[in-house]
Design an enzyme around this catalytic site. Structure first.
Site, short mmCIF file in Angstrom:
data_model
loop_
_atom_site.label_atom_id
_atom_site.label_comp_id
_atom_site.label_asym_id
_atom_site.label_seq_id
_atom_site.Cartn_x
_atom_site.Cartn_y
_atom_site.Cartn_z
CG HIS A 138 20.24 51.34 67.60
ND1 HIS A 138 19.53 51.35 68.31
CD2 HIS A 138 20.67 53.04 68.23
CE1 HIS A 138 18.59 51.94 69.16
NE2 HIS A 138 19.66 53.23 69.08
CD GLU A 192 14.04 42.99 82.18
OE1 GLU A 192 13.68 43.46 80.94
OE2 GLU A 192 11.88 42.88 82.26
CG ASP A 224 16.28 45.76 80.30
OD1 ASP A 224 17.14 46.51 79.97
OD2 ASP A 224 15.43 45.82 80.24
CB CYS A 226 13.71 36.06 76.07
SG CYS A 226 13.12 37.68 77.41
#
Ligand code: PEP
Ligand code: MG
Length: 560
Positions: free
Chosen positions: A188, A424, A448, A495
Site C-alpha cells: 500500500h 492474469e 495477478d 498493465c
C-alpha cells in the site's frame, strides 16, 4: 561518513530531508484505570464512534488521492470495528472489571495471533486488526495522535511499515520522502507514494533501524537507496529535484518501433494526472471505483458519463476500460459477497460478472457500448478481468451481442468497441491461441499473473521473493502471450505494476510489448527510456533472459 542502505525504490524521485521516526505502537500507554463497567462500556461505545468517523474520513481521502482499490482497505477496518465477536469479547472483559483499554487489548490479541499464523492476504489482516486496535487504544487513552499530515516540511519519515491509515495522511508538500523496514513494490505504502509523487524506498530492512532522529538522509527512489549523512554532491543532486520533461507525443525506440505509454487510473484525479504526465491514453480504467463509497451501484447513465468524460480527456488516444473486477481483495459492501477461505482463488473478476453480478455486468456493457458511440468513442477498448477459460470469454461476448441487440431494438445509439482479455491466470496463458482468435487485444495483469504463476500471494512480504515478475517462469509466460497475440493480430499490452518499473523497461521492450500502462508519475521516465532504447538490443536482452534459470541470472543480465 556517509553510508547507504539499499531497499526497493518505490517512486522514481529523490529528495533530501531530516529523519523523523514513526513508531505508533511504542507511544501508546498499556492501559488506564478502570471505572465502573457502565462507564467503561460508554467509553468503549464513544471510542468506536470516533474511530468510525476517523476511518470514514481516511477512506474518503484515500479514494480521492489514490484510488478506490486502496480505499477499499478501510472497509475491512470498519468491519473489524463492528465485529460482533470482538465486541462481545470487549464487553466480557469490561464485565470482569477491566478498563475498556485493557479489554480492547485482550479482545484483539487472539484474532491478531490467529491471522499472524496464516498465509498471504490473511496474514496482512493482522496488520489491519492492529491498526484498528491501536486506533481504539489511542482514542480511549486520550493519547495524542502523531499527526502525519502536519509533519514539518522537509521530513523524511522512517517506519517499520506504514499502514493504509498512515499513508492516507501523508502530505507530499511536507514529506520529502519515506523509507520503511518492510514492504515491497506493490505494498500500500509504495502504491500511495507513486500516486502522490513522494520519493520512497520500501523493504529497506534492519539497516535503517539505527538511523537517529534528526539525521540528514537522501531518499533515492530510483536506485532504492537511503543515503545517511550524504556528502555535499549527493545532497545537492537529490535536493535539486527533478525537472521532469513531459513527453506528450507518442514515442518510438531508436530503431523506430512505436510503444504506447498509457496510465492506470481509478479516480478523476488520476485521469487528470495521466493527462499532465503525458500519457498517450488509459491502459487500465479500474471501474470498481465507480461502484465504491456509495450505498448502491451506479446507474447506466452515471457510468456512461464517466467513460465518455475519460474518452474526451484523450481525444486522440485509446482508453481501455476493464469491466467490474471485484472479489479477492476488492470488496463492495452492498454486493452479496460470501466470506471465502481463499478469496483470491474464488469468486472474483469475470466469474462474478457471469454469475451473481450478471445484471450489473449487462448495465455496464450498455453504458460502454453507448459510450463507444459518443464523440470520442472510437478510442474505447473494453477488457474482461481474470478470464481463465475460453468458455468464460464466449459467455462474456454473448452478453455483449445480447446487449447490442437490445440497444438496437430500443433504437439507442451504440457502437461495438474493441474487446480484449486480461491475461492474469496460467490457464489463460495456456489457452492464448483460442482466446486470441476471439478478441482484438491482450493486456497482461502481472500483479495477478505473478501471484498465480508462482503460487504466491501478492500481499505477503515474507514470501515476496517469489512474487517477482522477473522470475523466468513469469517472463516465459509473457513471451508466450506476446508471440501468440501477434500471430493472431492482437496487440499486446501490460498493465500490472511491472510495466512501470523503469529497471525492467528494456526487457519489456525486448519481449515485444506494444503498450505499457502504469501509474502516471512513471510515464515521463518510461517515455524517455523508450526513446533511448534500441528494440534490436532489447530483443537480445530478452532472449538471454528467456534462457535464464533463476532470478539472480536475470538480475545479472539487467545490471550488465
Ligand atoms: C494485475 O493483476 O496486474 C492488474 C493490473 O489488476 P489489479 O492489480 O487491479 O488486480
Ligand atoms: Mg488483477
Amino acid at each position: 561518513m556517509s553510508r547507504t542502505v539499499t531497499g526497493t525504490g518505490a517512486t522514481p524521485l529523490s529528495d533530501v530531508g531530516t529523519v523523523r521516526w514513526y513508531r505508533p505502537d511504542e507511544s501508546l500507554p498499556e492501559t488506564t484505570d478502570a471505572g465502573t463497567p457502565e462507564e467503561e462500556r460508554a467509553n468503549f461505545e464513544d471510542a468506536k464512534e470516533t474511530a468510525r468517523e476517523e476511518i470514514e474520513a481516511e477512506r474518503e481521502r484515500t479514494r480521492d488521492l489514490v484510488g478506490e482499490d486502496e480505499a477499499g482497505v478501510f472497509d475491512a477496518h470498519l468491519q473489524f470495528l463492528a465485529d460482533p465477536q470482538i465486541e462481545a469479547s470487549v464487553e466480557d472483559g469490561i464485565d470482569d472489571g477491566l478498563a475498556a483499554t485493557a479489554a480492547v487489548r485482550e479482545a484483539f490479541a487472539d484474532p491478531i495471533t490467529q491471522f499472524e499464523s496464516m498465509d498471504g492476504m490473511m496474514a496482512e489482516r493482522a496488520d489491519d486488526l492492529r491498526d484498528v486496535r491501536n486506533r481504539l487504544v489511542r482514542i480511549l487513552t486520550g493519547s495524542e495522535r502523531i499527526d502525519l499530515s502536519a509533519l514539518p516540511a522537509g521530513t523524511i519519515l522512517l517506519a517499520e511499515r506504514l499502514t493504509p491509515s498512515d499513508t492516507a495522511q501523508l502530505d507530499p508538500s511536507r514529506v520529502s520522502g519515506f523509507a520503511t523496514v518492510e514492504g515491497g513494490r506493490t505494498s500500500h505504502a509504495a502504491i500511495f507514494a507513486r500516486s502522490l509523487g513522494i520519493p520512497a524506498v520500501v523493504g529497506a530492512g534492519a539497516g535503517i533501524e539505527d538511523i537517529q532522529e534528526g539525521t540528514e538522509v537522501v531518499i533515492d527512489g530510483n536506485a532504492g537507496e537511503v543515503i545517511v549523512d550524504p556528502d555535499e554532491a549527493v545532497r545537492a543532486d537529490a535536493a535539486s529535484g527533478r525537472d521532469v520533461e513531459i513527453h506528450t507525443d507518442a514515442v518510438e525506440t531508436t530503431d523506430g518501433v512505436s510503444i504506447e505509454v498509457a496510465a492506470n487510473v481509478g479516480t478523476p484525479a488520476e485521469i487528470e494526472s495521466a493527462v499532465e504526465h503525458g500519457a498517450d491514453g488509459i491502459g487500465l480504467f479500474r471501474t470498481e471505483f465507480l461502484f465504491l463509497n456509495r450505498g448502491s451501484p451506479p446507474s447506466e447513465d452515471e457510468q456512461y458519463e464517466a467513460i465518455a468524460e475519460t474518452l474526451s480527456a484523450f481525444p486522440d488516444g485509446r482508453v481501455v476500460v476493464r469491466t467490474l473486477d471485484i472479489g479477492g481483495d476488492k470488496p463492495i459492501p452492498y454486493l452479496d459477497q460470501a466470506p471465502e477461505e481463499n478469496p483470491f482463488l474464488g469468486e472474483r473478476g469475470i466469474r462474478r460478472s457471469l454469475d451473481s453480478d450478471a445484471d450489473l455486468f449487462r448495465t455496464q456493457l450498455r453504458a460502454l457500448m453507448r459510450a463507444a458511440a459518443s464523440e470520442h468513442g472510437d478510442g474505447l477498448s473494453v477488457m474482461f478481468p481474470l478470464v481463465s477459460t475460453v468458455d468464460e470469454l464466449d459467455r462474456a461476448l454473448e452478453a455483449v451481442d445480447e446487449v447490442a441487440a437490445d440497444l438496437e431494438e430500443a433504437d439507442v445509439e451504440w457502437a461495438r468497441p474493441e474487446f480484449g482479455v486480461m491475461i492474469e491466470t496460467p490457464s489463460a496463458v495456456f489457452m492464448a491461441e483460442e482466446l486470441a482468435t476471439r478478441v482484438d487485444f491482450f493486456s497482461i495483469g502481472t500483479n495477478d499473473l505473478t501471484q498465480y504463476v508462482m503460487a504466491t500471494s501478492r500481499e505477503n512480504d515474507r514470501i515476496s521473493y517469489l512474487h517477482d515478475p522477473r522470475h523466468p517462469a513469469v517472463l516465459r509466460a509473457i513471451h508466450r502471450i506476446v508471440q501468440v497475440g501477434h500471430e493472431h493480430d492482437c496487440w499486446v499490452g501490460m498493465c500490472g505494476e511491472m510495466a512501470g518499473d523503469p529497471s525492467l523497461l528494456k526487457l519489456l521492450v525486448g519481449l515485444g510489448l506494444d503498450e505499457l500502462s502504469m501509474s502516471a508519475i512513471t510515464i515521463p521516465d518510461v517515455k524517455a527510456g523508450v526513446a533511448a532504447t534500441s528494440q534490436a538490443d532489447a530483443a537480445t536482452l530478452a532472449s538471454d533472459a528467456l534462457a535464464a534459470t533463476t532470478i539472480s541470472d536475470i538480475t545479472q543480465l539487467l545490471n550488465q
